[in-house]
Design a protein around this motif. Structure first.
Motif, mmCIF file in Angstrom:
data_model
loop_
_atom_site.group_PDB
_atom_site.id
_atom_site.type_symbol
_atom_site.label_atom_id
_atom_site.label_comp_id
_atom_site.label_asym_id
_atom_site.label_seq_id
_atom_site.Cartn_x
_atom_site.Cartn_y
_atom_site.Cartn_z
ATOM 1 N N UNK A 17 53.667 100.128 43.520
ATOM 2 C CA UNK A 17 52.354 100.764 43.410
ATOM 3 C C UNK A 17 51.299 99.779 42.936
ATOM 4 N N UNK A 18 51.696 98.825 42.102
ATOM 5 C CA UNK A 18 50.768 97.766 41.695
ATOM 6 C C UNK A 18 50.364 96.940 42.912
ATOM 7 N N UNK A 19 51.357 96.623 43.758
ATOM 8 C CA UNK A 19 51.073 95.895 44.996
ATOM 9 C C UNK A 19 50.143 96.705 45.895
ATOM 10 N N UNK A 20 50.406 98.004 46.007
ATOM 11 C CA UNK A 20 49.576 98.863 46.839
ATOM 12 C C UNK A 20 48.150 98.920 46.317
ATOM 13 N N UNK A 21 47.995 99.004 45.000
ATOM 14 C CA UNK A 21 46.672 99.061 44.393
ATOM 15 C C UNK A 21 45.883 97.780 44.653
ATOM 16 N N UNK A 22 46.590 96.639 44.668
ATOM 17 C CA UNK A 22 45.923 95.344 44.869
ATOM 18 C C UNK A 22 45.636 95.056 46.340
ATOM 19 N N UNK A 23 46.169 95.881 47.250
ATOM 20 C CA UNK A 23 45.942 95.677 48.679
ATOM 21 C C UNK A 23 44.473 95.931 49.021
ATOM 22 N N UNK A 24 43.856 95.050 49.811
ATOM 23 C CA UNK A 24 42.422 95.214 50.155
ATOM 24 C C UNK A 24 42.178 96.317 51.179
ATOM 25 N N UNK A 25 42.405 97.536 50.766
ATOM 26 C CA UNK A 25 42.154 98.696 51.614
ATOM 27 C C UNK A 25 41.193 99.632 50.898
ATOM 28 N N UNK A 80 53.545 107.938 52.607
ATOM 29 C CA UNK A 80 54.592 107.082 53.181
ATOM 30 C C UNK A 80 55.410 106.424 52.081
ATOM 31 N N UNK A 81 54.745 106.025 50.994
ATOM 32 C CA UNK A 81 55.439 105.364 49.880
ATOM 33 C C UNK A 81 56.513 106.276 49.300
ATOM 34 N N UNK A 82 56.163 107.530 49.053
ATOM 35 C CA UNK A 82 57.130 108.490 48.500
ATOM 36 C C UNK A 82 58.267 108.739 49.483
ATOM 37 N N UNK A 83 57.943 108.756 50.770
ATOM 38 C CA UNK A 83 58.974 108.973 51.785
ATOM 39 C C UNK A 83 59.937 107.804 51.848
ATOM 40 N N UNK A 84 59.405 106.572 51.797
ATOM 41 C CA UNK A 84 60.262 105.391 51.805
ATOM 42 C C UNK A 84 61.132 105.347 50.555
ATOM 43 N N UNK A 85 60.571 105.788 49.419
ATOM 44 C CA UNK A 85 61.319 105.774 48.160
ATOM 45 C C UNK A 85 62.482 106.765 48.176
ATOM 46 N N UNK A 86 62.468 107.680 49.138
ATOM 47 C CA UNK A 86 63.567 108.658 49.260
ATOM 48 C C UNK A 86 64.337 108.479 50.571
ATOM 49 N N UNK A 87 64.093 107.372 51.258
ATOM 50 C CA UNK A 87 64.712 107.174 52.570
ATOM 51 C C UNK A 87 66.237 107.123 52.501
ATOM 52 N N UNK A 88 66.785 106.440 51.513
ATOM 53 C CA UNK A 88 68.245 106.335 51.424
ATOM 54 C C UNK A 88 68.898 107.668 51.042
ATOM 55 N N UNK A 89 68.360 108.413 50.055
ATOM 56 C CA UNK A 89 68.918 109.748 49.794
ATOM 57 C C UNK A 89 68.826 110.672 51.009
ATOM 58 N N UNK A 90 67.713 110.583 51.772
ATOM 59 C CA UNK A 90 67.592 111.400 52.983
ATOM 60 C C UNK A 90 68.670 111.032 53.991
ATOM 61 N N UNK A 91 68.860 109.732 54.179
ATOM 62 C CA UNK A 91 69.893 109.269 55.108
ATOM 63 C C UNK A 91 71.272 109.708 54.631
ATOM 64 N N UNK A 92 71.488 109.636 53.328
ATOM 65 C CA UNK A 92 72.773 110.068 52.762
ATOM 66 C C UNK A 92 73.012 111.549 53.022
ATOM 67 N N UNK A 93 71.958 112.358 52.888
ATOM 68 C CA UNK A 93 72.085 113.797 53.127
ATOM 69 C C UNK A 93 72.482 114.071 54.571
#
Length: 219
Positions: free
Chosen positions: A137-145, A156-169
């Motif tokens: 999130x620090x990296x995201x905050x520093x991104x020039x957007x 998308x960040x929250x989804x990626x952070x749960x990608x492995x548990x989703x795949x496991x399910x």
């Protein structure tokens, strides 16, 4: 954005949530509400991760130049390396999650609002103690957007952070349906080695962070 996404993917190595998903796959009868229970649990967890990410990004954005200066300094790489070392050390010192998983399973026996609430609390608790979560999130905050785009990326960040548990399910669901498949045998092999899998995940995350920190220092 690539760096932020990398941290989110590393954060997806959520041993506790994956352990709960696997336990649900084992205790829910073959024709029981596995898909509904897991969907509500991960949905609640996603909301908890999303909420904390949104609030954290708001704080980091308000810090403005301080966050940008930090990500461009040597200190950022050092912090990433130290986070990796800390995770590796905690992995070596840590015990089993079995007792905690059993407590978490209690409100999940009947899918409903408690399942969602349990997932939300789990998502908040796991994220607030995760170094990769905040580093990304620090990296995201520093991104020039533009701020609007940054806040949109939190989804998308929250989804990626749960990608492995989703795949496991999904994989557990496949194994439940085809227990004698290659995936089923592999799942059974991992299930019999929970401590080894926990150590592998913990050390893996630690090593990845150390490597990312070193790369950050060299670039």
């Amino acid at each position: 954005m690539i760096h932020a996404a990398s941290f989110a993917l590393i954060d997806s190595v959520n041993v506790l949530l994956i352990g709960v998903v696997v336990a649900l796959g084992l205790i829910i009868p073959p024709h029981g509400p596995y898909r509904k229970t897991v969907a509500l649990l991960i949905g609640g967890d996603w909301f908890g991760v999303f909420l904390l990410a949104l609030l954290s990004l708001l704080v980091f954005n308000n810090l403005g130049g301080l966050v940008i200066s930090f990500t461009e300094s040597v200190a950022f790489g050092i912090v990433i390396i130290l986070a990796g070392i800390l995770i590796a050390v905690l992995t070596a010192l840590g015990g089993s999650n079995d007792a905690l998983i059993q407590r978490i399973l209690v409100p999940l026996k009947n899918p409903g609002i408690l399942t969602v609430l349990t997932g939300t609390i789990l998502g908040l608790a796991q994220s607030i103690t995760s170094a990769p979560f905040f580093l990304g999130l620090i990296e995201l905050s520093a991104t020039p957007l533009a701020p609007t785009w940054k806040y949109s990326w939190v989804i998308l960040y929250a989804t990626l952070a749960l990608s492995l548990p989703m795949l496991s399910a999904v994989l557990v669901g496949i194994v439940r349906r085809y227990p004698n498949s290659v995936a089923g045998h592999f799942f059974d092999w991992m299930r019999q080695r929970p401590q080894a899998m926990t150590l592998f995940a913990g050390y893996g995350v630690g090593i990845l962070l150390i490597v990312m920190g070193v790369v950050e220092l060299l670039t």
